[in-house]
Design a protein around this motif. Structure first.
Motif, PDB file in Angstrom:
ATOM      1  N   MET A  22       0.849  -1.168   0.000  1.00  0.00           N
ATOM      2  CA  MET A  22       0.000   0.000   0.000  1.00  0.00           C
ATOM      3  C   MET A  22       0.892   1.227   0.000  1.00  0.00           C
ATOM      4  SD  MET A  22      -2.876   1.080   2.817  1.00  0.00           S
ATOM      5  CE  MET A  22      -1.715   1.379   4.134  1.00  0.00           C
ATOM      6  N   ARG A  23       0.725   2.027  -1.019  1.00  0.00           N
ATOM      7  CA  ARG A  23       1.496   3.265  -1.112  1.00  0.00           C
ATOM      8  C   ARG A  23       0.958   4.288  -0.117  1.00  0.00           C
ATOM      9  NH1 ARG A  23       0.471   1.489  -6.427  1.00  0.00           N
ATOM     10  NH2 ARG A  23      -1.434   2.717  -6.354  1.00  0.00           N
ATOM     11  N   VAL A  24       1.852   5.105   0.418  1.00  0.00           N
ATOM     12  CA  VAL A  24       1.491   6.138   1.385  1.00  0.00           C
ATOM     13  C   VAL A  24       1.884   7.487   0.797  1.00  0.00           C
ATOM     14  CG1 VAL A  24       1.891   7.046   3.702  1.00  0.00           C
ATOM     15  CG2 VAL A  24       1.837   4.561   3.327  1.00  0.00           C
ATOM     16  N   THR A  25       0.932   8.407   0.769  1.00  0.00           N
ATOM     17  CA  THR A  25       1.205   9.749   0.278  1.00  0.00           C
ATOM     18  C   THR A  25       0.890  10.741   1.387  1.00  0.00           C
ATOM     19  OG1 THR A  25       0.562   9.081  -1.960  1.00  0.00           O
ATOM     20  CG2 THR A  25       0.704  11.449  -1.524  1.00  0.00           C
ATOM     21  N   VAL A  26       1.859  11.574   1.718  1.00  0.00           N
ATOM     22  CA  VAL A  26       1.632  12.669   2.648  1.00  0.00           C
ATOM     23  C   VAL A  26       1.365  13.897   1.796  1.00  0.00           C
ATOM     24  CG1 VAL A  26       2.590  14.110   4.487  1.00  0.00           C
ATOM     25  CG2 VAL A  26       3.118  11.648   4.413  1.00  0.00           C
ATOM     26  N   CYS A  27       0.165  14.433   1.903  1.00  0.00           N
ATOM     27  CA  CYS A  27      -0.237  15.627   1.157  1.00  0.00           C
ATOM     28  C   CYS A  27      -0.265  16.781   2.148  1.00  0.00           C
ATOM     29  CB  CYS A  27      -1.624  15.434   0.548  1.00  0.00           C
ATOM     30  SG  CYS A  27      -1.763  13.973  -0.511  1.00  0.00           S
ATOM     31  N   ALA A  28       0.559  17.785   1.912  1.00  0.00           N
ATOM     32  CA  ALA A  28       0.704  18.846   2.906  1.00  0.00           C
ATOM     33  C   ALA A  28       0.763  20.218   2.245  1.00  0.00           C
ATOM     34  CB  ALA A  28       1.969  18.620   3.727  1.00  0.00           C
ATOM     35  N   VAL A  29       0.194  21.179   2.941  1.00  0.00           N
ATOM     36  CA  VAL A  29       0.286  22.575   2.514  1.00  0.00           C
ATOM     37  C   VAL A  29       1.632  23.122   2.979  1.00  0.00           C
ATOM     38  CG1 VAL A  29      -0.684  24.896   2.789  1.00  0.00           C
ATOM     39  CG2 VAL A  29      -2.208  22.921   2.591  1.00  0.00           C
ATOM     40  N   GLY A  30       2.342  23.778   2.095  1.00  0.00           N
ATOM     41  CA  GLY A  30       3.627  24.387   2.435  1.00  0.00           C
ATOM     42  C   GLY A  30       4.800  23.574   1.940  1.00  0.00           C
ATOM     43  N   ARG A  31       5.894  24.259   1.749  1.00  0.00           N
ATOM     44  CA  ARG A  31       7.118  23.627   1.252  1.00  0.00           C
ATOM     45  C   ARG A  31       8.089  23.412   2.401  1.00  0.00           C
ATOM     46  NH1 ARG A  31       5.418  21.867  -3.517  1.00  0.00           N
ATOM     47  NH2 ARG A  31       4.549  23.523  -4.760  1.00  0.00           N
ATOM     48  N   LEU A  32       8.633  22.221   2.448  1.00  0.00           N
ATOM     49  CA  LEU A  32       9.620  21.881   3.464  1.00  0.00           C
ATOM     50  C   LEU A  32      10.985  22.351   2.990  1.00  0.00           C
ATOM     51  CD1 LEU A  32       9.995  20.413   6.156  1.00  0.00           C
ATOM     52  CD2 LEU A  32      10.370  18.328   4.865  1.00  0.00           C
ATOM     53  N   GLY A  53      -8.871   7.040  -5.360  1.00  0.00           N
ATOM     54  CA  GLY A  53      -9.265   5.845  -4.629  1.00  0.00           C
ATOM     55  C   GLY A  53      -8.557   5.640  -3.301  1.00  0.00           C
ATOM     56  N   ALA A  54      -7.715   6.583  -2.907  1.00  0.00           N
ATOM     57  CA  ALA A  54      -6.954   6.442  -1.660  1.00  0.00           C
ATOM     58  C   ALA A  54      -7.862   6.545  -0.445  1.00  0.00           C
ATOM     59  CB  ALA A  54      -5.871   7.516  -1.573  1.00  0.00           C
ATOM     60  N   ALA A  55      -7.509   5.801   0.597  1.00  0.00           N
ATOM     61  CA  ALA A  55      -8.107   6.041   1.906  1.00  0.00           C
ATOM     62  C   ALA A  55      -7.543   7.390   2.359  1.00  0.00           C
ATOM     63  CB  ALA A  55      -7.719   4.947   2.887  1.00  0.00           C
ATOM     64  N   ILE A  56      -8.391   8.259   2.844  1.00  0.00           N
ATOM     65  CA  ILE A  56      -7.953   9.600   3.233  1.00  0.00           C
ATOM     66  C   ILE A  56      -8.000   9.736   4.747  1.00  0.00           C
ATOM     67  CG2 ILE A  56      -8.405  12.081   3.048  1.00  0.00           C
ATOM     68  CD1 ILE A  56      -9.783  11.481   0.335  1.00  0.00           C
ATOM     69  N   CYS A  57      -6.874  10.129   5.317  1.00  0.00           N
ATOM     70  CA  CYS A  57      -6.765  10.397   6.749  1.00  0.00           C
ATOM     71  C   CYS A  57      -6.289  11.834   6.908  1.00  0.00           C
ATOM     72  CB  CYS A  57      -5.777   9.426   7.398  1.00  0.00           C
ATOM     73  SG  CYS A  57      -5.475   9.770   9.147  1.00  0.00           S
ATOM     74  N   CYS A  58      -7.158  12.685   7.429  1.00  0.00           N
ATOM     75  CA  CYS A  58      -6.813  14.081   7.653  1.00  0.00           C
ATOM     76  C   CYS A  58      -6.271  14.259   9.065  1.00  0.00           C
ATOM     77  CB  CYS A  58      -8.051  14.967   7.491  1.00  0.00           C
ATOM     78  SG  CYS A  58      -8.625  15.091   5.800  1.00  0.00           S
ATOM     79  N   GLY A  93      -7.045  -4.288   0.923  1.00  0.00           N
ATOM     80  CA  GLY A  93      -6.656  -4.149  -0.475  1.00  0.00           C
ATOM     81  C   GLY A  93      -6.574  -2.719  -0.957  1.00  0.00           C
ATOM     82  N   ARG A  94      -6.541  -1.768  -0.031  1.00  0.00           N
ATOM     83  CA  ARG A  94      -6.387  -0.370  -0.453  1.00  0.00           C
ATOM     84  C   ARG A  94      -5.000  -0.203  -1.059  1.00  0.00           C
ATOM     85  NH1 ARG A  94     -10.865   2.655   1.848  1.00  0.00           N
ATOM     86  NH2 ARG A  94     -10.325   4.239   0.329  1.00  0.00           N
ATOM     87  N   ALA A  95      -4.923   0.320  -2.258  1.00  0.00           N
ATOM     88  CA  ALA A  95      -3.630   0.515  -2.927  1.00  0.00           C
ATOM     89  C   ALA A  95      -2.918   1.743  -2.394  1.00  0.00           C
ATOM     90  CB  ALA A  95      -3.838   0.633  -4.436  1.00  0.00           C
ATOM     91  N   ASP A  96      -3.700   2.715  -1.904  1.00  0.00           N
ATOM     92  CA  ASP A  96      -3.123   3.988  -1.463  1.00  0.00           C
ATOM     93  C   ASP A  96      -3.798   4.480  -0.198  1.00  0.00           C
ATOM     94  OD1 ASP A  96      -1.299   5.142  -3.756  1.00  0.00           O
ATOM     95  OD2 ASP A  96      -3.071   4.336  -4.777  1.00  0.00           O
TER      96      ASP A  96
END
Length: 156
Positions: free
Chosen positions: A1-11, A66-71, A95-98
């Protein structure tokens, strides 16, 4: 399962980036054999100053289809590290891919985006700067992979 961190702002370069890179590298190595990872960081910036709604639109584009979203949200669910590990494991086993872990900007997340989420997670009743929230999330991802692998990193 791929993990994507979606964030506001640049590190930017600095101690937070060093910590985040270290924990995400550890997560990728530990999670690989568990069917977790890799982690991708998708950063968005609202350069036009459109506020939470504009940030939500940019974040929505960064979330894989299709990702499971966790805020991450101060009103979210308080979880133990083992509970968070169990949730990641459940999404993987379903079976969530993302999975997308979403961190808002200074004003938080737009309610419409929060409402779309499968889950809202809180790191406590205090509000954390988004760069520290990224560090804490990165560490918790590594801790979750360690828990799922049976590693002694997490001690009760």
């Amino acid at each position: 399962m791929r993990v994507t961190v979606c964030a506001v702002g640049r590190l930017r370069k600095g101690p937070e980036k060093v910590l985040i890179d270290d924990y995400l590298d550890r997560f990728d190595k530990t999670g690989r054999g568990l069917g977790l990872g890799p982690v991708t960081m998708r950063e968005v910036e609202d350069k036009k100053g459109g506020g939470m709604a504009a940030e939500a639109a940019l974040l929505s584009k960064a979330i894989p289809e299709g990702a499971a979203i966790c805020c991450l949200d101060e009103r979210g669910k308080l979880m133990t590290s083992p509970d968070f590990a169990d949730q990641l494991g459940k999404w993987r086993d379903q079976g969530r891919a993302d999975v997308a872990l979403v961190i808002g900007g200074a004003d938080g997340l737009d309610p419409a985006l929060r409402d779309r989420a499968d889950m809202a997670l809180s790191f406590g009743k205090m509000v954390w700067p988004h760069m520290l929230a990224r560090v804490m999330l990165s560490e918790q991802l590594y801790r979750a992979a360690s828990i799922l692998s049976g590693s002694p990193y997490h001690r009760v």
